[in-house]
Design a protein around this motif. Structure first.
Motif, PDB file in Angstrom:
ATOM      1  N   GLY A   1      31.585  40.964  36.863  1.00 32.31           N
ATOM      2  CA  GLY A   1      32.228  42.320  36.417  1.00 32.31           C
ATOM      3  C   GLY A   1      32.405  42.674  35.079  1.00 32.31           C
ATOM      4  O   GLY A   1      32.126  43.456  34.679  1.00 32.31           O
ATOM      5  N   THR A   2      33.045  41.307  34.415  1.00 33.38           N
ATOM      6  CA  THR A   2      33.093  41.542  32.938  1.00 33.38           C
ATOM      7  C   THR A   2      31.924  41.894  32.441  1.00 33.38           C
ATOM      8  O   THR A   2      31.643  42.528  31.247  1.00 33.38           O
ATOM      9  CB  THR A   2      34.113  40.415  32.355  1.00 33.38           C
ATOM     10  N   PHE A   3      30.844  40.888  32.589  1.00 33.46           N
ATOM     11  CA  PHE A   3      29.623  41.211  31.790  1.00 33.46           C
ATOM     12  C   PHE A   3      28.986  42.498  32.130  1.00 33.46           C
ATOM     13  O   PHE A   3      28.551  43.225  31.247  1.00 33.46           O
ATOM     14  CB  PHE A   3      28.634  40.143  32.574  1.00 33.46           C
ATOM     15  N   ALA A   4      29.087  42.965  33.344  1.00 32.89           N
ATOM     16  CA  ALA A   4      28.457  44.307  33.501  1.00 32.89           C
ATOM     17  C   ALA A   4      29.540  45.544  32.883  1.00 32.89           C
ATOM     18  O   ALA A   4      28.801  46.505  32.141  1.00 32.89           O
ATOM     19  CB  ALA A   4      28.532  44.548  34.956  1.00 32.89           C
ATOM     20  N   THR A   5      30.704  45.274  32.529  1.00 34.37           N
ATOM     21  CA  THR A   5      31.653  46.139  31.972  1.00 34.37           C
ATOM     22  C   THR A   5      31.448  46.326  30.459  1.00 34.37           C
ATOM     23  O   THR A   5      31.330  47.332  29.738  1.00 34.37           O
ATOM     24  CB  THR A   5      33.256  45.770  32.373  1.00 34.37           C
TER      25      THR A   5
ATOM     26  N   VAL B   1      34.313  50.815  35.973  1.00 34.16           N
ATOM     27  CA  VAL B   1      33.860  50.689  37.167  1.00 34.16           C
ATOM     28  C   VAL B   1      33.086  49.562  37.723  1.00 34.16           C
ATOM     29  O   VAL B   1      33.255  48.952  38.723  1.00 34.16           O
ATOM     30  CB  VAL B   1      32.742  51.874  37.441  1.00 34.16           C
ATOM     31  N   PRO B   2      32.368  48.682  36.799  1.00 38.29           N
ATOM     32  CA  PRO B   2      31.741  47.529  37.084  1.00 38.29           C
ATOM     33  C   PRO B   2      32.607  46.419  37.513  1.00 38.29           C
ATOM     34  O   PRO B   2      32.247  45.782  38.854  1.00 38.29           O
ATOM     35  CB  PRO B   2      30.801  47.151  36.002  1.00 38.29           C
ATOM     36  N   GLN B   3      33.640  46.198  36.802  1.00 43.71           N
ATOM     37  CA  GLN B   3      34.535  45.469  37.087  1.00 43.71           C
ATOM     38  C   GLN B   3      35.491  45.667  38.413  1.00 43.71           C
ATOM     39  O   GLN B   3      35.602  44.757  39.390  1.00 43.71           O
ATOM     40  CB  GLN B   3      35.695  45.302  36.204  1.00 43.71           C
ATOM     41  N   MET B   4      35.845  47.148  38.740  1.00 40.39           N
ATOM     42  CA  MET B   4      36.292  47.571  39.987  1.00 40.39           C
ATOM     43  C   MET B   4      35.377  47.219  41.189  1.00 40.39           C
ATOM     44  O   MET B   4      35.780  46.937  42.324  1.00 40.39           O
ATOM     45  CB  MET B   4      36.763  48.960  39.654  1.00 40.39           C
ATOM     46  N   LEU B   5      34.199  47.671  40.965  1.00 36.76           N
ATOM     47  CA  LEU B   5      33.163  47.470  42.128  1.00 36.76           C
ATOM     48  C   LEU B   5      33.090  45.869  42.450  1.00 36.76           C
ATOM     49  O   LEU B   5      32.955  45.710  43.635  1.00 36.76           O
ATOM     50  CB  LEU B   5      31.866  47.927  41.748  1.00 36.76           C
ATOM     51  N   VAL B   6      33.104  44.962  41.629  1.00 40.81           N
ATOM     52  CA  VAL B   6      33.061  43.820  41.958  1.00 40.81           C
ATOM     53  C   VAL B   6      34.158  43.195  42.531  1.00 40.81           C
ATOM     54  O   VAL B   6      34.453  42.682  43.506  1.00 40.81           O
ATOM     55  CB  VAL B   6      32.920  42.720  40.642  1.00 40.81           C
ATOM     56  N   LEU B   7      35.436  43.822  42.159  1.00 41.92           N
ATOM     57  CA  LEU B   7      36.857  43.583  42.717  1.00 41.92           C
ATOM     58  C   LEU B   7      36.939  44.080  44.180  1.00 41.92           C
ATOM     59  O   LEU B   7      37.167  43.617  45.100  1.00 41.92           O
ATOM     60  CB  LEU B   7      37.991  43.913  41.881  1.00 41.92           C
TER      61      LEU B   7
ATOM     62  N   SER C   1      35.244  38.582  38.729  1.00 39.73           N
ATOM     63  CA  SER C   1      35.321  40.178  38.807  1.00 39.73           C
ATOM     64  C   SER C   1      35.990  40.469  37.221  1.00 39.73           C
ATOM     65  O   SER C   1      35.317  41.139  36.531  1.00 39.73           O
ATOM     66  CB  SER C   1      36.209  40.865  39.513  1.00 39.73           C
ATOM     67  N   MET C   2      37.066  39.870  36.513  1.00 40.93           N
ATOM     68  CA  MET C   2      37.709  40.148  35.416  1.00 40.93           C
ATOM     69  C   MET C   2      37.887  39.115  34.561  1.00 40.93           C
ATOM     70  O   MET C   2      38.620  39.248  33.559  1.00 40.93           O
ATOM     71  CB  MET C   2      39.008  40.768  35.667  1.00 40.93           C
ATOM     72  N   GLY C   3      37.260  37.785  34.466  1.00 44.48           N
ATOM     73  CA  GLY C   3      37.571  36.876  33.975  1.00 44.48           C
ATOM     74  C   GLY C   3      36.572  36.677  32.696  1.00 44.48           C
ATOM     75  O   GLY C   3      36.190  37.832  32.290  1.00 44.48           O
ATOM     76  N   THR C   4      36.132  35.469  32.018  1.00 45.25           N
ATOM     77  CA  THR C   4      35.340  35.468  30.833  1.00 45.25           C
ATOM     78  C   THR C   4      33.820  35.910  31.445  1.00 45.25           C
ATOM     79  O   THR C   4      33.235  35.451  32.134  1.00 45.25           O
ATOM     80  CB  THR C   4      35.328  34.022  30.518  1.00 45.25           C
ATOM     81  N   SER C   5      33.418  36.678  30.532  1.00 49.11           N
ATOM     82  CA  SER C   5      31.905  37.045  30.747  1.00 49.11           C
ATOM     83  C   SER C   5      30.834  35.931  30.753  1.00 49.11           C
ATOM     84  O   SER C   5      31.250  35.072  30.091  1.00 49.11           O
ATOM     85  CB  SER C   5      31.359  38.214  29.733  1.00 49.11           C
ATOM     86  N   ILE C   6      29.726  36.261  31.628  1.00 47.94           N
ATOM     87  CA  ILE C   6      28.880  35.296  31.581  1.00 47.94           C
ATOM     88  C   ILE C   6      28.145  34.997  30.161  1.00 47.94           C
ATOM     89  O   ILE C   6      27.730  33.989  29.804  1.00 47.94           O
ATOM     90  CB  ILE C   6      27.778  35.850  32.430  1.00 47.94           C
TER      91      ILE C   6
END
Length: 729
Positions: free
Chosen positions: A313-317, A365-371, A300-305
């Motif tokens: 999540g990070t990629f979407a954010t 929001v994307p990170q939180m939705l994944v989390l 959800s909040m690590g290193t982006s793809i």
């Protein structure tokens, strides 16, 4: 006329699954009036005149937790037209305790024996006719997860409600009541009506004027009843609660013997037991939990793809921030506004105020939705209840419940979902204290501040970040110890009794619905707060007196915000950073903590785009701070009131203006005191600060802190859960 059907049952009995099955998308989520406990209402699919009310999961109607008070108050005062009581068929004895209490309310009850598919798989048989006959109410079998029998259960509840309204349903006063209070009834037979007998089982200990008033009983009669109750307790050498509880379970065992036939079992560990031997092991539990959380946060909040990681999540954010609100929306909307020739101030309001504010909210929001999605899976399969059990042994030493650890852990990613995760804590005092302390842990948005201070003043040392987390955790633990010794949070943590449900494959409908509800709640509640605050701050930053006239300013040094910050900067002088730039940066951090670095970039007149930790302005920042004053600045911004989004979440979870102010005030006061002590006493030791009035204040604060930490707790043993029922309407 609409019909109200209340769903009531124990936690983990499948009540929410049944509610979702019956209502589909025809539902909404809110809070019960005056409390933070979530309530759900929905219209029955295919019949808009039938309202389904999902009550909090409870084990009994005794008012020990906020959920039980909410459910009991609704059932007794609001009186739904019928109750659909969901029972876990695999654990029917324990579930029937609540059933007997519900029947005694005098409201039509239909029992829905859930998980009937598992009952059959186990080789057990439940005779519904005998069960109905013994309890005096209709029983039906369902499998909420598979949708089996749910429609028939709803129709049975509606039919019972309609018969009750038409006066066709005879009043059934079951043998359970007569059995449970036989000894008391013998003494008062003929002197009290059924209303008191029903009420007595619900409101056992409130033998006072409230009972008399609500039941409209004669005071002399109430006193007479009370005398006989006490005589019965003396005769039986036991308290009335124990007498009734024992008799109730004795009655339930008799019902089960007649209606339930269980297949003889060979003693062996279930799949859940085998898993628990590993995941709750005293040695392995914490490493496994750490691994699960690492994987969850990595996703959800690590290193982006895009950067070689695997964080969805990070990629979407990043895409939301950099592309959607960095290019697409500003480009399209900005071009449209320019094409119609809007005034400069209106353009700034829309683009720098509203769009920037919405972007600041929706970017996370994307990170939180994944989390939220991953947390919902862990909750649904039954793992999170094990985590609370594991952490309770540690957190209880500091006055917190094991369930308080989950919000703190979630808060390391973002304070908003961390605060929202506190709603799983049943005890009102523990929940409020957890809300007040969760945001002390450094979240992802505070990392740029740590990076700026570490890079500008400490040569990029990783020890600065490590110390930041130690300070955050120390603030949580010390707050737990100190607050538990005050009247507001008196007593030990509530007894930690939790049923560990069997592991099962997640119900994906429930997972997606829970994810959406949490995400949408954040967007609505926190979004409105941060949007309004952003607009206000945009005005203060963009307008001021320049060239003798008030208007939009080119140099932010002339803005209203700069003028106000200059006037109040003296407040932070004892902390070592009494300049207006530090003041403005701290204020902008209330919108979003990562704004602190961006604000420094603007205030130090850096023209380009800053990197995340602002290394382009390290040299300029270093000129205005010493290592100690910069460290005090970091401590203050890490511990003080969180961003507006998190404050909005605090207001929602507290659901009380006074408690919201107390929480935010406590965080600000602790942050100020901590930074003051670090700078004044640290400066006195290093020679940076001479002995002055504020040094004395810092020493007094530190001495008071030690006293509060180690003073005897006069509230030891005060474990009563105090809930003001009068405010729940």
């Amino acid at each position: 006329m609409s019909i109200k059907i209340a769903l009531a049952g124990n936690p983990n009995c499948g009540k929410t699954t049944l509610f979702n099955n019956l209502t589909g998308s025809n539902q909404y989520v809110g809070n019960w009036p005056g409390v933070t406990v979530e309530k759900k209402e929905g219209k029955l699919k295919g019949d808009k005149d039938v309202i389904i009310q999902d009550l909090p999961g409870i084990y009994s109607l005794s008012p020990y937790t906020l959920e039980e008070v909410v459910s009991r108050t609704y059932l007794v005062k609001e009186k739904p037209d019928a109750i659909l009581n969901i029972i876990d068929g695999t654990n029917i004895e324990r579930n029937l305790y609540l059933t007997t209490q519900l029947i005694e309310l005098g409201i039509p009850v239909v029992m829905a024996v859930n998980m009937i598919d598992l009952v059959r798989k186990n080789g057990d048989k439940i005779d519904l006719k005998k069960l109905s006959s013994e309890l005096g109410c209709q029983a039906v079998e369902i499998s909420a997860l598979k949708g089996e029998g749910t429609e028939a259960a709803a129709k049975a509840a509606v039919a019972a409600a309609q018969k009750q309204k038409a006066g066709e349903l005879p009043h059934v006063f079951t043998g359970s009541v007569e059995h449970a209070i036989a000894h008391i009834e013998e003494s008062i037979q003929g002197k009290v009506d059924d209303r008191f007998l029903r009420w007595y089982a619900v409101k056992l200990f409130e033998r006072d004027e409230k009972v008399v008033e609500e039941l409209k009983l004669d005071k002399a009669l109430a006193d007479h009843i009370d005398e006989h109750i006490k005589d019965c307790e003396k005769e039986m050498d036991d308290d009335a609660e124990s007498i009734i509880t024992n008799q109730r379970y004795s009655y339930i065992n008799g019902v089960v013997d007649k209606a339930v036939k269980k297949k003889a079992r060979v003693e062996h560990l279930t799949a859940s037991d085998k898993i628990d031997q590993i995941v709750t092991n005293r040695v392995l539990a914490l490493p496994i939990f750490a691994l699960v959380m690492f994987l969850m946060y990595s996703l959800s909040m690590g290193t982006s793809i895009a950067d070689g990681g695997w964080a969805i999540g990070t990629f979407a954010t990043d895409w939301t921030n950099d592309v959607l609100f960095g290019e697409i929306v500003p480009g399209a909307l900005g071009g449209f506004l320019e094409s119609i020739g809007v005034a400069g101030w209106l353009y700034g309001l829309i683009m720098d105020g509203i769009v920037a504010g919405v972007g600041a909210v929706l970017g996370f929001v994307p990170q939180m939705l994944v989390l939220f999605f991953l947390l919902s899976i862990l909750e649904d399969v039954g793992y999170m209840s094990r985590v609370a059990f594991i952490m309770d042994r540690i957190f209880r030493r500091f006055g917190l419940s094991g369930k308080s650890f989950i919000p703190v852990l979630v808060g390391t990613g973002c304070g908003v979902p961390g605060v929202m995760a506190s709603r799983t804590i049943e005890n009102e005092r523990d929940r409020r204290m957890t809300i007040m302390t969760t945001c002390f842990i450094p979240c992802g948005a505070k990392m740029p501040i740590i990076g700026l201070i570490a890079g500008a003043m400490f040569g990029g040392s990783s020890l600065v970040a490590v110390s930041a987390y130690f300070i955050g955790m120390a603030a949580i633990i010390c707050s737990g110890v100190i607050l538990k010794k005050t009247k507001l949070f008196a007593g030990d943590p509530a007894p930690f009794v939790m049923e560990l449900p069997a592991y099962h494959v997640p119900a994906w409908g429930n997972v997606f619905r829970a994810t959406w509800e949490r995400g949408w709640s954040f967007i609505k509640r926190a979004g409105s707060v941060i949007l309004a605050a952003t607009v206000v701050l945009w005005f203060l930053q963009g307008f001021g007196f320049e060239n003798g006239a008030f208007g939009m300013v080119e140099d932010q040094d002339n803005s209203v915000l700069a003028a106000i910050a200059t006037k109040i900067a003296w407040i932070f002088a004892p902390l070592g950073f009494g300049n207006w730039r530090a003041t403005v940066a701290s204020v902008s951090g209330l919108i979003a903590k990562e704004n602190v670095v961006g604000t420094f970039g603007v205030l130090y007149h850096f023209g380009g785009e800053l990197s995340e930790n602002g290394d382009e302005i390290w040299a300029a920042v270093a000129q205005d701070y010493t290592a100690l004053s910069a460290y005090a600045f970091m401590i203050f911004n890490l511990l003080c009131a969180p961003c507006f989004a998190a404050m909005g979440a605090i207001k929602r979870e507290m659901n009380n203006g006074k408690w919201t102010a107390i929480a935010i005030g406590y965080m600000c006061a602790l942050a100020y005191c901590a930074a003051l002590v670090v700078y004044q006493i640290g400066g006195l030791i290093t020679g940076e600060v001479g002995f002055n009035f504020f040094t004395i204040v810092a020493i007094v604060i530190f001495a008071a802190f030690l006293y509060l930490m180690f003073r005897p707790n006069k509230y030891v043993g005060d474990n009563e859960v105090k809930i003001d029922v009068s405010k729940i309407k």
